[in-house]
Design a protein around this motif. Structure first.
Motif, PDB file in Angstrom:
ATOM      1  N   ILE A  96       0.835  -1.232   0.000  1.00 11.58           N
ATOM      2  CA  ILE A  96      -0.250   0.042  -0.140  1.00 11.58           C
ATOM      3  C   ILE A  96       0.951   1.357   0.044  1.00 11.58           C
ATOM      4  N   ALA A  97       2.025   1.455   0.905  1.00 12.24           N
ATOM      5  CA  ALA A  97       2.799   2.333   0.806  1.00 12.24           C
ATOM      6  C   ALA A  97       3.651   2.622  -0.274  1.00 12.24           C
ATOM      7  N   CYS A  98       3.824   1.341  -0.986  1.00 12.03           N
ATOM      8  CA  CYS A  98       4.760   1.424  -2.197  1.00 12.03           C
ATOM      9  C   CYS A  98       3.940   1.897  -3.269  1.00 12.03           C
ATOM     10  N   SER A  99       2.602   1.773  -3.289  1.00 11.96           N
ATOM     11  CA  SER A  99       1.563   2.270  -4.207  1.00 11.96           C
ATOM     12  C   SER A  99       1.789   3.773  -4.397  1.00 11.96           C
ATOM     13  N   ILE A 100       1.708   4.494  -3.221  1.00  5.31           N
ATOM     14  CA  ILE A 100       1.801   5.690  -3.126  1.00  5.31           C
ATOM     15  C   ILE A 100       3.035   6.406  -3.748  1.00  5.31           C
ATOM     16  N   ILE A 101       4.355   5.554  -3.241  1.00  7.99           N
ATOM     17  CA  ILE A 101       5.617   6.039  -3.841  1.00  7.99           C
ATOM     18  C   ILE A 101       5.608   5.952  -5.485  1.00  7.99           C
ATOM     19  N   ALA A 102       4.886   4.902  -5.998  1.00  3.50           N
ATOM     20  CA  ALA A 102       5.114   4.401  -7.325  1.00  3.50           C
ATOM     21  C   ALA A 102       4.307   5.475  -8.272  1.00  3.50           C
ATOM     22  N   LEU A 103       3.136   5.565  -7.516  1.00  2.91           N
ATOM     23  CA  LEU A 103       2.121   6.539  -8.293  1.00  2.91           C
ATOM     24  C   LEU A 103       2.677   8.065  -8.228  1.00  2.91           C
ATOM     25  N   GLY A 104       3.152   8.358  -7.077  1.00  2.01           N
ATOM     26  CA  GLY A 104       3.418   9.637  -6.970  1.00  2.01           C
ATOM     27  C   GLY A 104       4.861  10.036  -8.002  1.00  2.01           C
ATOM     28  N   ALA A 105       5.678   9.003  -7.931  1.00  2.48           N
ATOM     29  CA  ALA A 105       6.761   9.168  -8.741  1.00  2.48           C
ATOM     30  C   ALA A 105       6.279   9.376 -10.339  1.00  2.48           C
ATOM     31  N   LEU A 106       5.571   8.491 -10.731  1.00  2.00           N
ATOM     32  CA  LEU A 106       5.011   8.471 -12.154  1.00  2.00           C
ATOM     33  C   LEU A 106       4.226   9.852 -12.500  1.00  2.00           C
ATOM     34  N   ILE A 107       3.474  10.323 -11.577  1.00  2.00           N
ATOM     35  CA  ILE A 107       2.832  11.379 -11.534  1.00  2.00           C
ATOM     36  C   ILE A 107       4.098  12.763 -11.798  1.00  2.00           C
ATOM     37  N   ALA A 108       5.063  12.713 -10.841  1.00  2.00           N
ATOM     38  CA  ALA A 108       5.995  13.890 -11.017  1.00  2.00           C
ATOM     39  C   ALA A 108       6.840  13.701 -12.268  1.00  2.00           C
ATOM     40  N   MET A 185       5.886  14.782  -6.282  1.00  2.00           N
ATOM     41  CA  MET A 185       6.814  14.442  -5.432  1.00  2.00           C
ATOM     42  C   MET A 185       6.298  14.367  -4.086  1.00  2.00           C
ATOM     43  N   ALA A 186       5.570  15.214  -3.618  1.00  2.00           N
ATOM     44  CA  ALA A 186       5.023  15.292  -2.185  1.00  2.00           C
ATOM     45  C   ALA A 186       4.260  13.889  -2.108  1.00  2.00           C
ATOM     46  N   MET A 187       3.497  13.426  -2.905  1.00  2.00           N
ATOM     47  CA  MET A 187       3.058  11.995  -2.607  1.00  2.00           C
ATOM     48  C   MET A 187       4.118  10.862  -2.364  1.00  2.00           C
ATOM     49  N   ALA A 188       5.093  11.057  -3.356  1.00  2.00           N
ATOM     50  CA  ALA A 188       6.291   9.795  -3.135  1.00  2.00           C
ATOM     51  C   ALA A 188       6.553  10.172  -1.818  1.00  2.00           C
ATOM     52  N   VAL A 189       7.121  11.293  -1.405  1.00  2.00           N
ATOM     53  CA  VAL A 189       7.714  11.523  -0.022  1.00  2.00           C
ATOM     54  C   VAL A 189       6.938  10.984   0.983  1.00  2.00           C
ATOM     55  N   ALA A 190       5.534  11.282   0.724  1.00  2.00           N
ATOM     56  CA  ALA A 190       4.458  10.685   1.838  1.00  2.00           C
ATOM     57  C   ALA A 190       4.719   9.281   1.947  1.00  2.00           C
ATOM     58  N   GLY A 191       4.431   8.638   0.683  1.00  2.00           N
ATOM     59  CA  GLY A 191       4.817   7.085   0.764  1.00  2.00           C
ATOM     60  C   GLY A 191       5.676   6.644   1.389  1.00  2.00           C
ATOM     61  N   VAL A 192       7.069   7.476   1.120  1.00  2.00           N
ATOM     62  CA  VAL A 192       8.195   6.892   1.886  1.00  2.00           C
ATOM     63  C   VAL A 192       8.048   6.918   3.652  1.00  2.00           C
ATOM     64  N   GLY A 193       7.489   8.210   3.754  1.00  2.00           N
ATOM     65  CA  GLY A 193       7.266   8.403   5.300  1.00  2.00           C
ATOM     66  C   GLY A 193       6.219   7.323   5.749  1.00  2.00           C
ATOM     67  N   LEU A 194       5.336   6.864   5.017  1.00  2.00           N
ATOM     68  CA  LEU A 194       4.198   5.948   5.300  1.00  2.00           C
ATOM     69  C   LEU A 194       5.018   4.516   5.541  1.00  2.00           C
ATOM     70  N   LEU A 195       5.835   4.278   4.674  1.00  2.00           N
ATOM     71  CA  LEU A 195       6.822   2.851   4.439  1.00  2.00           C
ATOM     72  C   LEU A 195       7.467   2.835   5.571  1.00  2.00           C
ATOM     73  N   THR A 196       8.359   3.863   6.065  1.00  2.00           N
ATOM     74  CA  THR A 196       9.211   3.727   7.272  1.00  2.00           C
ATOM     75  C   THR A 196       8.506   3.886   8.588  1.00  2.00           C
ATOM     76  N   GLY A 197       7.344   4.338   8.533  1.00  2.00           N
ATOM     77  CA  GLY A 197       6.472   4.505   9.842  1.00  2.00           C
ATOM     78  C   GLY A 197       6.628   5.981  10.464  1.00  2.00           C
ATOM     79  N   PHE A 198       7.412   6.821   9.666  1.00  2.00           N
ATOM     80  CA  PHE A 198       7.696   8.125  10.074  1.00  2.00           C
ATOM     81  C   PHE A 198       6.358   8.874  10.167  1.00  2.00           C
ATOM     82  N   ILE A 199       5.420   8.677   9.084  1.00  2.00           N
ATOM     83  CA  ILE A 199       4.077   9.016   8.944  1.00  2.00           C
ATOM     84  C   ILE A 199       2.938   8.160   9.254  1.00  2.00           C
ATOM     85  N   PRO A 200       2.330   8.281  10.249  1.00  2.00           N
ATOM     86  CA  PRO A 200       1.254   7.359  10.601  1.00  2.00           C
ATOM     87  C   PRO A 200       0.176   6.996   9.392  1.00  2.00           C
ATOM     88  N   ALA A 201      -0.106   5.897   9.318  1.00  2.00           N
ATOM     89  CA  ALA A 201      -1.076   5.576   8.283  1.00  2.00           C
ATOM     90  C   ALA A 201      -2.764   6.036   8.685  1.00  2.00           C
TER      91      ALA A 201
END
Length: 201
Positions: A96-108, A185-201
């Motif tokens: 789920i977190a990787c989906s945000i990273i991938a889609l954010g990168a594709l958009i960026a 880019m903001a979405m992708a960064v947020a996805g990384v934050g969610l993946l690492t647990g830095f940002i709560p889901a």
């Protein structure tokens, strides 16, 4: 002309209806719908991914405006049926977190793949989103009402994303592409934050 949606969409929805957990009736229907509708709206991970699908579809344009979100909804429904039935899937939260990273990168990066490839990509990630929805359905809820709730909420978030994508594309000068890149880019960064647990889901 009236659009005909793929028969598989109806079949998968029927599969969700037919799962054993959907035997609940009566007052649980309204309860289940409310829980189902709230589930995608109550988690940043689901919200970002589903809005990103809409933005991504708008970026590709043409038939992708409805085919890409539809593929997400169809495969999400199938994933939801698996979750309701208790079928395990590995790495659900990670994907789920990787989906945000991938889609954010594709958009960026303003990547415009063939529609079939875009449908396959979002459909793959949709399985994990759907599984999360299905496995977290309250035991007392009606599965049918719950499923309809999260399908409608997902469609609404896709529509928001499509609207944002089309709106940004109409901005004059270089501002539109820059805004799209920044948003992706903001979405992708947020996805990384969610993946690492830095940002709560």
């Amino acid at each position: 002309m009236t659009r005909k949606y793929p028969p598989i969409a109806l079949a998968l929805i029927g599969g969700l209806i037919a799962t054993p957990a959907l035997a609940h009736t009566g007052l649980g229907d309204a309860h289940g719908f409310a829980h189902g509708f709230a589930h995608p709206l109550g988690g940043l991970d689901h919200e970002l991914a589903m809005v990103a699908v809409g933005v991504f579809a708008a970026q590709i344009g043409g038939r992708a405006l409805w085919l890409v979100p539809l593929s997400f909804i169809v495969l999400m429904t199938f994933g939801g049926a698996l979750g309701v039935a208790g079928v395990a899937m590995p790495f659900v939260e990670i994907c789920i977190a990787c989906s945000i990273i991938a889609l954010g990168a594709l958009i960026a990066l303003r990547v415009n793949p063939p529609i079939a490839a875009a449908m396959g990509l979002v459909g793959f990630f949709a399985l994990f989103h759907g599984h999360a929805h299905g496995s977290e359905m309250p035991a007392e809820a009606s599965g049918l009402a719950y499923g309809l709730g999260f399908i409608l909420a997902t469609a609404a978030l896709h529509a928001v994303g499509v609207g944002l994508g089309l709106g940004v594309a109409r901005l004059g000068g270089n501002f539109g592409p820059r805004a799209a890149r920044a948003g992706g880019m903001a979405m992708a960064v947020a996805g990384v934050g969610l993946l690492t647990g830095f940002i709560p889901a």
